[in-house]
Design a protein around this motif. Structure first.
Motif, short mmCIF file in Angstrom:
data_model
loop_
_atom_site.label_atom_id
_atom_site.label_comp_id
_atom_site.label_asym_id
_atom_site.label_seq_id
_atom_site.Cartn_x
_atom_site.Cartn_y
_atom_site.Cartn_z
N ARG A 1 0.85 -1.20 0.00
CA ARG A 1 0.00 0.00 0.00
C ARG A 1 0.89 1.25 0.00
NH1 ARG A 1 -1.65 4.18 2.13
NH2 ARG A 1 -0.34 3.98 3.96
N GLU A 2 1.91 1.26 0.84
CA GLU A 2 2.82 2.41 0.88
C GLU A 2 3.54 2.59 -0.45
OE1 GLU A 2 5.45 2.34 4.25
OE2 GLU A 2 3.78 2.02 5.64
N GLY B 1 -7.00 8.42 -1.61
CA GLY B 1 -6.52 7.26 -0.85
C GLY B 1 -6.02 6.17 -1.77
N VAL B 2 -5.19 5.31 -1.21
CA VAL B 2 -4.66 4.17 -1.94
C VAL B 2 -4.72 2.97 -1.00
CG1 VAL B 2 -2.63 3.18 -3.09
CG2 VAL B 2 -3.09 5.64 -3.27
N ARG C 1 1.16 9.16 -5.74
CA ARG C 1 1.29 10.58 -5.37
C ARG C 1 2.23 11.36 -6.29
NH1 ARG C 1 5.36 11.75 -0.64
NH2 ARG C 1 6.93 10.21 -1.15
N VAL D 1 -7.07 2.88 -6.12
CA VAL D 1 -6.80 4.30 -5.91
C VAL D 1 -8.12 5.05 -5.94
CG1 VAL D 1 -5.55 6.30 -6.77
CG2 VAL D 1 -4.58 4.02 -7.06
N TYR E 1 1.04 3.97 -2.88
CA TYR E 1 0.79 5.39 -2.58
C TYR E 1 1.97 6.25 -3.06
CZ TYR E 1 -0.11 9.76 -0.27
OH TYR E 1 -0.32 11.10 -0.04
#
Length: 174
Positions: free
Chosen positions: A12-13, A40-41, A20, A51, A16
């Motif tokens: 997830r990180e 959000g992701v 971004r 996403v 993201y």
């Protein structure tokens, strides 16, 4: 592929971090995160990146490009399945533009929006151009005049500085 615990959070990180960096197609000096469009992701149990984005306007013509750019960038980063969902509530606000985004707009010669007008209940219909506290992004003068309520995109108005005589775009407050 099933993901669990820290693997899922790490994915997830990573997703993201990739999402971004995607830029707005109409204002490429802003990332979708800076613009506040990226909501959000997440990564599902089967490893799909999901996403969430919120359009700046309903019917924003840039949404398809934003979606495609997110899918391509995440696919290039190794995510085999990418889903982009559009979240309409709460509605996007120009207050969601980050400070970094506001600086990037000014650096590009575009006036950043001021605080969005807060309303509750019915919204009064006003047929006159909106009065805004706008200053020239080049010289800082507050002596500006509206030349067109609609700029190259629906989310921008056109102004001219009466101090330095330069025209500039202003992102509207929403």
């Amino acid at each position: 592929m099933e993901t669990v615990g820290t693997d899922r959070e790490a994915l997830r990180e990573r997703a993201y971090d990739v999402a971004r960096t995607v830029t707005d197609p109409e204002m490429p000096m802003l990332t979708l995160a800076d613009l506040g469009v990226l909501r959000g992701v997440d990564v599902t149990d089967d490893g799909a990146a999901v996403v969430a984005i919120t359009p700046t306007y309903s019917g924003c013509p840039a949404m398809a490009t934003m979606r495609d750019d997110l899918v391509h960038r995440l696919t290039d980063a190794g995510f085999t399945e990418v889903r982009v969902k559009v979240e309409l509530s709460p509605a996007w606000s120009s207050d969601w533009i980050s400070e970094r985004g506001r600086r990037a707009l000014a650096d590009a010669g575009i006036s950043a929006p001021g605080p969005a007008r807060r309303t509750t209940g019915p919204i009064a219909l006003d047929l006159l151009p909106a009065r805004r506290a706008v200053s020239c992004p080049r010289c800082g003068s507050a002596e500006v005049e509206l030349t067109s309520e609609f700029g190259p995109t629906s989310c921008k108005a056109l102004y001219r500085c009466t101090g330095c005589l330069e025209p500039f775009e202003h992102v509207k407050e929403i």
